[in-house]
Design a protein around this motif. Sequence first.
Motif, PDB file in Angstrom:
ATOM      1  N   ARG A  53       0.656  -1.192  -0.070  1.00  0.00           N
ATOM      2  CA  ARG A  53       0.058   0.050   0.024  1.00  0.00           C
ATOM      3  C   ARG A  53       0.636   1.314   0.040  1.00  0.00           C
ATOM      4  N   ARG A  54       2.077   1.134   0.503  1.00  0.00           N
ATOM      5  CA  ARG A  54       2.950   2.304   0.648  1.00  0.00           C
ATOM      6  C   ARG A  54       3.890   2.214  -0.458  1.00  0.00           C
ATOM      7  N   SER A  55       4.564   1.013  -0.670  1.00  0.00           N
ATOM      8  CA  SER A  55       5.663   0.908  -1.721  1.00  0.00           C
ATOM      9  C   SER A  55       5.199   0.720  -3.167  1.00  0.00           C
ATOM     10  N   GLY A  56       4.132   0.159  -3.237  1.00  0.00           N
ATOM     11  CA  GLY A  56       3.647  -0.221  -4.570  1.00  0.00           C
ATOM     12  C   GLY A  56       4.143  -1.532  -5.143  1.00  0.00           C
ATOM     13  N   LYS A  57       5.035  -2.036  -4.276  1.00  0.00           N
ATOM     14  CA  LYS A  57       5.806  -3.436  -4.725  1.00  0.00           C
ATOM     15  C   LYS A  57       5.119  -4.441  -4.395  1.00  0.00           C
ATOM     16  N   PRO A  58       5.396  -5.785  -5.223  1.00  0.00           N
ATOM     17  CA  PRO A  58       4.448  -6.989  -4.780  1.00  0.00           C
ATOM     18  C   PRO A  58       5.248  -7.544  -3.611  1.00  0.00           C
ATOM     19  N   ARG A  59       4.243  -8.143  -2.442  1.00  0.00           N
ATOM     20  CA  ARG A  59       4.539  -8.522  -1.323  1.00  0.00           C
ATOM     21  C   ARG A  59       4.012  -9.914  -1.120  1.00  0.00           C
ATOM     22  N   SER A  60       4.751 -10.827  -0.872  1.00  0.00           N
ATOM     23  CA  SER A  60       4.291 -12.287  -0.638  1.00  0.00           C
ATOM     24  C   SER A  60       4.138 -12.811   0.533  1.00  0.00           C
ATOM     25  N   ASN A  61       3.217 -13.492   1.163  1.00  0.00           N
ATOM     26  CA  ASN A  61       3.286 -14.092   2.454  1.00  0.00           C
ATOM     27  C   ASN A  61       2.625 -15.355   2.294  1.00  0.00           C
ATOM     28  N   PRO A  62       3.098 -16.425   2.840  1.00  0.00           N
ATOM     29  CA  PRO A  62       2.711 -17.735   3.180  1.00  0.00           C
ATOM     30  C   PRO A  62       1.373 -17.627   4.397  1.00  0.00           C
ATOM     31  N   LEU A  63       0.199 -18.314   3.777  1.00  0.00           N
ATOM     32  CA  LEU A  63      -1.089 -18.179   4.711  1.00  0.00           C
ATOM     33  C   LEU A  63      -1.642 -19.781   4.718  1.00  0.00           C
ATOM     34  N   LEU A  64      -2.064 -19.995   5.713  1.00  0.00           N
ATOM     35  CA  LEU A  64      -3.031 -21.068   6.004  1.00  0.00           C
ATOM     36  C   LEU A  64      -4.418 -20.842   5.461  1.00  0.00           C
ATOM     37  N   TYR A  65      -5.100 -21.795   4.661  1.00  0.00           N
ATOM     38  CA  TYR A  65      -6.535 -21.391   4.296  1.00  0.00           C
ATOM     39  C   TYR A  65      -7.337 -22.680   4.348  1.00  0.00           C
ATOM     40  N   VAL A  66      -8.601 -22.451   4.117  1.00  0.00           N
ATOM     41  CA  VAL A  66      -9.826 -23.330   4.085  1.00  0.00           C
ATOM     42  C   VAL A  66     -10.337 -23.003   2.854  1.00  0.00           C
ATOM     43  N   ARG A  67     -11.222 -23.996   2.306  1.00  0.00           N
ATOM     44  CA  ARG A  67     -11.797 -23.645   1.094  1.00  0.00           C
ATOM     45  C   ARG A  67     -13.191 -23.399   1.513  1.00  0.00           C
ATOM     46  N   ASP A  68     -13.926 -22.562   0.814  1.00  0.00           N
ATOM     47  CA  ASP A  68     -15.489 -22.119   0.693  1.00  0.00           C
ATOM     48  C   ASP A  68     -16.002 -22.323  -0.826  1.00  0.00           C
ATOM     49  N   ASP A  69     -16.337 -23.252  -1.077  1.00  0.00           N
ATOM     50  CA  ASP A  69     -16.808 -23.282  -2.429  1.00  0.00           C
ATOM     51  C   ASP A  69     -15.515 -23.327  -3.472  1.00  0.00           C
ATOM     52  N   ASP A  70     -15.586 -22.282  -4.221  1.00  0.00           N
ATOM     53  CA  ASP A  70     -14.512 -21.859  -5.117  1.00  0.00           C
ATOM     54  C   ASP A  70     -13.616 -21.029  -4.595  1.00  0.00           C
ATOM     55  N   ALA A  71     -13.757 -20.224  -3.363  1.00  0.00           N
ATOM     56  CA  ALA A  71     -12.806 -19.284  -2.559  1.00  0.00           C
ATOM     57  C   ALA A  71     -11.900 -19.876  -1.604  1.00  0.00           C
TER      58      ALA A  71
END
Length: 164
Positions: A53-71
């Motif tokens: 939001r400040r740099s405009g550069k891509p930022r990557s982070n690993p996250l846990l997820y759960v599925r909800d339909d296609d999301a």
Amino acid sequence: MLGNLTRRVGHYRWFGATARLLVPADRVIGRLTRGRVVALGLMPSLVITTTGRRSGKPRSNPLLYVRDDDAYVVIGSNWGQTHHPGWAMNVLADPAATVDVKGRRIPVRADLASGAERDRLWQLLVAAWPAYRTYVQRAGGREIHIFRLVPTGRGEPAARPPAG
């Protein structure tokens, strides 16, 4: 078995501190495996790439997820710290992001969950990672953002990491 052990120790403060230290290594592993292995392969995980939001550069982070339909549903728990993680603030500023999951790069839109939908998604998240309840307590009761990452395109194979 190792996943069950990880779920149990996830409640301890030392685990959050240790896990935060492993995030940079997890990013490298995620990039090298094109999103196939993150979170040490113990839990369903993805790598989200947002625009700073400040740099405009891509930022990557690993996250846990759960599925909800296609999301994909993710939470900005920040391991129970009292402030929101940078990636969550980035998607609040610009909801367009990409996720690398199971070797595919998929464009997504991050929708902030609220009301009954947030309650429903919270139940899915704590079923997968019960320590989220502990993180809320540690964060002093602050509202922890829950996002539903909705695919906006078909996706493509995740890019190979640069050589060297």
